[in-house]
Design an enzyme around this catalytic site. Structure first.
Site, PDB file in Angstrom:
ATOM      1  N   GLU A   1       0.884  -1.328  -0.070  1.00  0.00           N
ATOM      2  CA  GLU A   1       0.223  -0.052   0.374  1.00  0.00           C
ATOM      3  C   GLU A   1       0.665   1.243   0.267  1.00  0.00           C
ATOM      4  OE1 GLU A   1      -3.073   2.756   0.524  1.00  0.00           O
ATOM      5  OE2 GLU A   1      -2.555   1.100  -0.561  1.00  0.00           O
TER       6      GLU A   1
ATOM      7  N   HIS B   1       2.605   2.187  -3.443  1.00  0.00           N
ATOM      8  CA  HIS B   1       1.778   2.566  -4.347  1.00  0.00           C
ATOM      9  C   HIS B   1       1.693   4.054  -3.446  1.00  0.00           C
ATOM     10  CE1 HIS B   1      -1.753   3.003  -6.862  1.00  0.00           C
ATOM     11  NE2 HIS B   1      -2.031   3.500  -5.901  1.00  0.00           N
TER      12      HIS B   1
ATOM     13  N   HIS C   1      -5.004  -7.975 -17.083  1.00  0.00           N
ATOM     14  CA  HIS C   1      -6.562  -7.535 -17.908  1.00  0.00           C
ATOM     15  C   HIS C   1      -6.154  -6.554 -17.993  1.00  0.00           C
ATOM     16  CE1 HIS C   1     -10.038  -9.064 -19.633  1.00  0.00           C
ATOM     17  NE2 HIS C   1     -10.227  -8.201 -18.983  1.00  0.00           N
TER      18      HIS C   1
END
Length: 382
Positions: free
Chosen positions: A112, A115, A346
């Site tokens: 986290e 990021h 994806h």
């Protein structure tokens, strides 16, 4: 979970300094490689590099979500009031002891916070782009500074959505908007990259047939809608509601609760009235995304065919390849139980589609009737 203030701005300055440190490397690299280049070329290089790093940030954001690390540090902007998990090790260990597989672990905290560091670094690069573009505009560089300014405003909004993602405990609508906001950043940076490239090369917009541009616009609209649906699938953990293809739960039209599935303003796993979301609602979320995918793939195929042989033939090949990539990774998510590599890939494919479609739209214009006939003649002869 240990009680923490939702907004702790104490480590904000240290986090900003870390963001500057993250951005210093890319800025130095661009300057060293282009120190003899014209200002427009330097700005073009910095824009493309920022676009690339923002793309990477979107992928890392998907990794953060898919590893359930979004609440690895349950406050914002720091981690238990610290600029890194190192200073919060006591609180993290206490949470790990209480819930070994819960939302707060040492590994999730680092995912986290990394990021957040990367996001802050991208924010610094976008701020640098805005300032540099305004300065170079005064020196005659023929590029509008308002796109970088809009990008700066948007990255600030994206940071606010990142904070809300944490403080509202992964509220599905907020998480989906945060994903869409990252893709909007990609689109804005792509438009700037095209503008700088045109200014650098002195070229105008590529003329394409009205039908091709119409299909290109349709593809862009459908891809954005499909991305929103895909984000809704992911944030509601509805990927495995259908674990077979092409049917779902042994049926071409499984039991679905569309009303509950697309109730937007609710907590994760709950309805607006506080009840648990039903499996039929998750099935509806998944299956609508799958049905829309068929339409998107068909339109992308038409666009790729329309653009073949023309000035956007590279975009044609890219769109065809990305359509196949999205089909393969989406199918892998379903039949292979949502593997991490396929899931992140994806998301990457969706982001790449946004970049290519934005690039094609920004770099092209509708050709006049006479030019359209000439384009058609060249394509037939080719």
């Amino acid at each position: 979970m240990t009680e923490q203030a939702l907004y702790d701005l104490t480590p904000a300055i240290r986090l900003a300094l870390l963001g500057i440190a993250v951005a210093a490397g890319p800025l130095a690299w661009v300057w060293l490689r282009n120190r003899e280049a014209a200002p427009a070329q330097r700005l073009a290089a910095l824009t493309v590099l920022t676009l690339f790093l923002t793309f990477d940030l979107v992928l890392f954001g998907a990794f953060t979500r898919l590893t359930d690390s979004g609440l690895g540090c349950p406050d914002w902007p720091g981690c238990y009031g610290n600029a890194s998990p190192v200073g919060a090790i006591a609180q993290i260990r206490a949470e790990e002891a209480r819930m070994p597989t819960g939302p707060v672990t040492h590994g999730k905290a680092w995912v986290e916070m990394v990021h957040r560091y990367l996001a802050t670094g991208v924010g610094v690069l976008i701020t640098t782009l805005m300032v540099a573009t305004f300065l170079q505009r005064k020196r005659g560089v023929p590029v509008s500074p308002w796109w970088p300014a809009l990008t700066f405003v948007w990255v600030c909004l994206q940071g606010a959505f990142g904070a809300l993602t944490v403080t509202m405990k992964l509220f599905p609508a907020i998480v989906t908007l945060h994903l869409l906001g990252g893709l909007v950043l990609l689109a804005l940076l792509t438009m700037q990259a095209v503008a700088y490239r045109q200014a650098q090369r002195g070229k105008g917009l590529a003329p394409i047939a009205p039908s091709a541009r119409g299909w290109l616009l349709a593809a862009a609209v459908l891809v954005w809608l499909q991305v929103a649906l895909g984000g809704w699938v992911s944030t509601n953990y509805a990927v495995l509601a259908c674990s077979e293809f092409p049917m779902c739960q042994g049926s071409w039209w499984p039991a679905m609760d569309l009303r509950q599935g697309f109730e937007l303003w609710r907590e994760l796993g709950k309805t607006g009235t506080g009840e648990h979301v039903t499996f039929a609602a998750l099935t509806a979320i998944h299956y609508v995304h799958r049905l829309m995918a068929y339409a998107v793939l068909a339109v992308l195929g038409i666009v790729a065919w329309q653009l073949r042989g023309g000035p956007l033939r590279r975009a044609s090949r890219a769109l065809a390849g990305l359509a196949l990539w999205q089909f393969a990774t989406g199918l892998s998510n379903v039949v292979l139980d949502w593997p991490m590599l396929a899931a992140v890939s994806h998301t990457g494919g969706a982001a790449a589609l946004v970049v290519v479609l934005t690039w094609a739209l920004r770099a092209s214009r509708t050709a006049p009737a006479a030019a359209t006939q000439a384009i058609g003649t060249r394509e037939v002869s080719a």
